[in-house]
Design a protein around this motif. Structure first.
Motif, PDB file in Angstrom:
ATOM      1  N   SER A 106     -12.584   5.761   9.358  1.00 48.99           N
ATOM      2  CA  SER A 106     -13.935   5.347   9.703  1.00 48.99           C
ATOM      3  C   SER A 106     -14.619   4.901   8.421  1.00 48.99           C
ATOM      4  N   LYS A 107     -15.102   3.696   8.422  1.00 50.29           N
ATOM      5  CA  LYS A 107     -15.832   3.131   7.276  1.00 50.29           C
ATOM      6  C   LYS A 107     -14.957   3.022   6.029  1.00 50.29           C
ATOM      7  N   THR A 108     -13.669   2.928   6.210  1.00 52.47           N
ATOM      8  CA  THR A 108     -12.761   2.814   5.059  1.00 52.47           C
ATOM      9  C   THR A 108     -11.727   1.718   5.315  1.00 52.47           C
ATOM     10  N   ARG A 109     -12.130   0.660   5.990  1.00 52.84           N
ATOM     11  CA  ARG A 109     -11.151  -0.302   6.471  1.00 52.84           C
ATOM     12  C   ARG A 109     -10.269  -0.899   5.363  1.00 52.84           C
ATOM     13  N   THR A 110     -10.879  -1.368   4.304  1.00 53.95           N
ATOM     14  CA  THR A 110     -10.101  -2.055   3.273  1.00 53.95           C
ATOM     15  C   THR A 110      -9.091  -1.099   2.642  1.00 53.95           C
ATOM     16  N   LEU A 111      -9.594   0.069   2.291  1.00 52.49           N
ATOM     17  CA  LEU A 111      -8.719   1.042   1.654  1.00 52.49           C
ATOM     18  C   LEU A 111      -7.626   1.493   2.625  1.00 52.49           C
ATOM     19  N   MET A 112      -7.996   1.647   3.880  1.00 55.85           N
ATOM     20  CA  MET A 112      -7.026   2.048   4.894  1.00 55.85           C
ATOM     21  C   MET A 112      -5.856   1.066   4.936  1.00 55.85           C
ATOM     22  N   LEU A 187     -12.011   9.225   5.622  1.00 55.07           N
ATOM     23  CA  LEU A 187     -13.462   9.073   5.761  1.00 55.07           C
ATOM     24  C   LEU A 187     -14.067   8.622   4.431  1.00 55.07           C
ATOM     25  N   ASN A 188     -15.237   8.014   4.529  1.00 52.79           N
ATOM     26  CA  ASN A 188     -15.871   7.403   3.367  1.00 52.79           C
ATOM     27  C   ASN A 188     -17.014   8.279   2.851  1.00 52.79           C
ATOM     28  N   GLY A 189     -16.753   8.985   1.761  1.00 46.42           N
ATOM     29  CA  GLY A 189     -17.746   9.901   1.197  1.00 46.42           C
ATOM     30  C   GLY A 189     -18.850   9.208   0.429  1.00 46.42           C
ATOM     31  N   SER A 190     -18.793   7.881   0.367  1.00 47.34           N
ATOM     32  CA  SER A 190     -19.883   7.139  -0.270  1.00 47.34           C
ATOM     33  C   SER A 190     -20.910   6.662   0.738  1.00 47.34           C
ATOM     34  N   THR A 191     -20.769   7.096   1.974  1.00 48.11           N
ATOM     35  CA  THR A 191     -21.763   6.740   2.981  1.00 48.11           C
ATOM     36  C   THR A 191     -22.425   8.010   3.516  1.00 48.11           C
ATOM     37  N   VAL A 192     -23.651   7.845   3.955  1.00 47.34           N
ATOM     38  CA  VAL A 192     -24.306   8.934   4.682  1.00 47.34           C
ATOM     39  C   VAL A 192     -23.634   8.963   6.051  1.00 47.34           C
ATOM     40  N   VAL A 221     -11.382  12.698   2.363  1.00 42.87           N
ATOM     41  CA  VAL A 221     -12.682  12.090   2.117  1.00 42.87           C
ATOM     42  C   VAL A 221     -12.583  11.325   0.812  1.00 42.87           C
ATOM     43  N   VAL A 222     -12.829  10.039   0.893  1.00 39.41           N
ATOM     44  CA  VAL A 222     -12.660   9.221  -0.296  1.00 39.41           C
ATOM     45  C   VAL A 222     -13.982   8.537  -0.628  1.00 39.41           C
ATOM     46  N   THR A 223     -14.375   8.636  -1.883  1.00 37.20           N
ATOM     47  CA  THR A 223     -15.609   7.965  -2.311  1.00 37.20           C
ATOM     48  C   THR A 223     -15.237   6.769  -3.178  1.00 37.20           C
ATOM     49  N   ASN A 224     -16.160   5.832  -3.284  1.00 38.77           N
ATOM     50  CA  ASN A 224     -15.948   4.738  -4.219  1.00 38.77           C
ATOM     51  C   ASN A 224     -15.859   5.328  -5.620  1.00 38.77           C
ATOM     52  N   LEU A 225     -15.007   4.739  -6.448  1.00 39.70           N
ATOM     53  CA  LEU A 225     -14.823   5.292  -7.786  1.00 39.70           C
ATOM     54  C   LEU A 225     -16.139   5.340  -8.546  1.00 39.70           C
ATOM     55  N   LEU A 264      -4.876   3.916  -5.740  1.00 42.05           N
ATOM     56  CA  LEU A 264      -4.985   2.650  -5.006  1.00 42.05           C
ATOM     57  C   LEU A 264      -6.293   1.948  -5.302  1.00 42.05           C
ATOM     58  N   GLN A 265      -7.372   2.717  -5.351  1.00 43.00           N
ATOM     59  CA  GLN A 265      -8.668   2.119  -5.652  1.00 43.00           C
ATOM     60  C   GLN A 265      -8.679   1.530  -7.057  1.00 43.00           C
ATOM     61  N   CYS A 266      -8.040   2.237  -7.979  1.00 46.63           N
ATOM     62  CA  CYS A 266      -7.979   1.726  -9.355  1.00 46.63           C
ATOM     63  C   CYS A 266      -7.184   0.428  -9.414  1.00 46.63           C
TER      64      CYS A 266
HETATM   65  C1  LIG Z   1     -17.524   3.018   1.815  1.00 46.80           C
HETATM   66  O1  LIG Z   1     -18.521   2.291   2.525  1.00 46.80           O
HETATM   67  C2  LIG Z   1     -19.180   1.316   1.738  1.00 46.80           C
HETATM   68  C3  LIG Z   1     -20.306   0.766   2.563  1.00 46.80           C
HETATM   69  O2  LIG Z   1     -19.846   0.344   3.804  1.00 46.80           O
HETATM   70  C4  LIG Z   1     -18.171   0.267   1.317  1.00 46.80           C
HETATM   71  O3  LIG Z   1     -18.787  -0.725   0.529  1.00 46.80           O
HETATM   72  C5  LIG Z   1     -17.063   0.924   0.530  1.00 46.80           C
HETATM   73  O4  LIG Z   1     -16.047  -0.003   0.216  1.00 46.80           O
HETATM   74  C6  LIG Z   1     -16.452   2.076   1.317  1.00 46.80           C
HETATM   75  N1  LIG Z   1     -15.562   2.821   0.443  1.00 46.80           N
HETATM   76  C7  LIG Z   1     -14.303   3.080   0.750  1.00 46.80           C
HETATM   77  C8  LIG Z   1     -13.565   3.886  -0.220  1.00 46.80           C
HETATM   78  O5  LIG Z   1     -13.783   2.650   1.767  1.00 46.80           O
END
Ligand SMILES: *[C@@H]1O[C@H](CO)[C@@H](O)[C@H](O)[C@H]1NC(C)=O
Ligand SMILES: *[C@@H]1O[C@H](CO)[C@@H](O)[C@H](O)[C@H]1NC(C)=O
Ligand SMILES: *[C@@H]1O[C@H](CO)[C@@H](O)[C@H](O)[C@H]1NC(C)=O
Length: 301
Positions: A106-112, A187-192, A221-225, A264-266
Motif C-alpha cells: 500500500s502506497k509503495t508501488r514503485t519500491l514494490m 507499507l509506507n512509513g513516510s505517509t500518514v 514498514v519502509v520510509t523514504n531514505l 534497493l532504495q539506495c
Molecule cells: C511513500 O509515499 C510517498 C507519497 O506518496 C511517495 O512519494 C514515496 O515514494 C513512498 N515511499 C516508498 C518507500 O514507497
C-alpha cells in the motif's frame, strides 16, 4: 526459460495508483479519460501473452474471458457495474498461486516493483492473469449503446459501482482469499496512515485474508531514505493494523528499515548521506542499520 519479473512491471500512471489507493488521491485533478483506445486487442493480446509466454502451463480461453468482460461492462450505465457483474469473467479465469509468495502493498508501488523484481519469489496482484490483462487500462460502457464509451468515463469518486474499481476490488479480494503460508505486506512509513482502512489493502485484502491459511503476516514498514519518518511498527496506523491482525488470530512480524529494501532504495536513487551508511555497512560487514534509532523488529505469536 523464466521471464524476468521486471517485464511485468508496467509503468503505471496516476490513474491506477489512485485506483489502488483510491481515497488517497481525491483532489488530484485529472482529465476524464474515456475507455483506453484499442482496449480489446490490448486485453486479448495480454491474455495470449500471459498464457503463451509468462505462464505457458495455463489453459485459458482468452476470447471467452473477453466476452465475459464485455458482458459485464457493456449496455450498463457506466456507474452501475458491480463486482457481481464480473463473476462470470472471474470464473473463466481461475488461478491459484504457490504459498509463501504473496506480496501485498500500500502506497509503495514503485519500491514494490523493484522488490518483486529482485526477490523473484514474490507474487503481486499484477502477476495474476487478471492483473496482467487489465493493468493500467480504463473502461466504461454506456447504457444506451452497445459499445465502450471512448470519449469519457466517470471519476472513481463519482460512482459507487465504477466498472474499473469493481474489477480491481474483486481481483484483490480473490488474491487475498488465495493467500497462504507466509505473506509479506509493504507499507509506507513516510505517509500518514501507512495503513488505511480506505486503501485496497485495508478495505478489501485484509478482510479477505484467512488466518487458517496464512502462517505469518510479515509486515515491512519502509520510509523514504530522506524521510519523513512518520510511521513505524510501533507508531501510527501500523499499530492499528497489528491489533487487527492480533484480534483475528494471525501470527505476524513487523520490521522497520528492512535491509534489502533500504539497499534497493539506495540503488534507485542514491541519496549521499543515508546511502553512505548503507554502503559502508555492507563493505565493512557491519549492520548498516546500527545508526538507525528506529531500526528493529517485533514479533508476535
Ligand atoms: C511513500 O509515499 C510517498 C507519497 O506518496 C511517495 O512519494 C514515496 O515514494 C513512498 N515511499 C516508498 C518507500 O514507497
Ligand atoms: C443498474 O443495474 C441493475 C441490474 O444490472 C438494474 O436493475 C438497474 O436498473 C441499473 N441502474 C441504473 C441506474 O442503470
Ligand atoms: C515464515 O515467517 C516466520 C516469521 O518471520 C519465519 O520464522 C519462517 O521461517 C517463515 N517460513 C517460511 C516458509 O518462509
Amino acid at each position: 526459460m523464466t521471464v524476468p519479473k521486471t517485464s511485468l512491471a508496467f509503468a503505471i500512471p496516476t490513474l491506477t495508483i489512485c485506483l489502488v489507493l483510491l481515497p488517497l488521491c481525491p483532489g488530484q485533478p485529472r482529465a476524464q479519460l474515456g475507455t483506453t483506445p484499442n482496449i480489446k486487442p490490448i486485453v486479448v493480446g495480454r491474455c495470449y501473452s500471459y498464457i503463451s509466454l509468462i505462464n505457458p502451463r495455463l489453459r485459458y480461453d482468452c476470447e471467452a474471458i473477453w466476452r465475459q468482460f464485455e458482458e459485464a461492462v457493456l449496455r450498463q450505465s457506466s456507474c452501475n457495474v458491480t463486482v457481481e457483474d464480473y463473476h462470470h469473467m472471474f470464473n473463466a479465469m481461475p488461478q491459484s498461486w504457490p504459498c509463501d509468495r504473496f506480496l501485498f502493498w500500500s502506497k509503495t508501488r514503485t519500491l514494490m516493483h523493484s522488490y518483486a523484481a529482485v526477490v523473484r519469489d514474490f507474487w503481486t496482484l499484477e502477476d495474476t492473469l487478471v492483473g496482467y490483462m487489465f493493468n493500467d487500462l480504463i473502461w466504461c460502457g454506456q447504457e444506451d449503446d452497445s459499445g465502450f464509451d471512448f470519449s469519457s468515463c466517470p471519476e472513481w469518486s463519482a460512482c459507487r459501482n465504477h466498472p474499473v474499481y469493481s474489477l480491481w476490488r474483486q481481483a484483490s479480494q480473490n488474491f487475498a482469499e488465495m493467500a497462504c503460508g507466509n505473506i509479506t505486506v509493504l507499507l509506507n512509513g513516510s505517509t500518514v496512515n501507512a495503513f488505511s482502512r480506505k486503501s485496497m489493502f485495508g478495505s478489501v485484502e485484509l478482510d479477505g485474508l484467512n488466518p487458517e491459511r496464512v502462517d505469518y503476516v510479515n509486515i515491512k514498514v519502509v520510509t523514504n531514505l530522506e524521510g519523513p519518518h512518520l510511521e513505524s511498527c510501533s507508531q501510527g496506523s501500523v499499530v492499528d493494523l497489528l491489533q487487527i491482525l492480533q484480534s483475528r488470530g494471525f501470527r505476524w512480524t513487523c520490521t522497520d528499515n528492512d535491509q534489502t529494501l533500504m539497499i534497493l532504495q539506495c540503488i534507485q536513487g542514491p541519496k549521499p548521506s543515508s546511502c553512505r551508511t548503507c554502503g559502508n555497512g555492507l563493505l565493512d560487514g557491519k549492520d548498516p542499520l546500527s545508526n538507525e534509532d528506529s531500526g528493529g523488529s517485533v514479533e508476535a505469536e
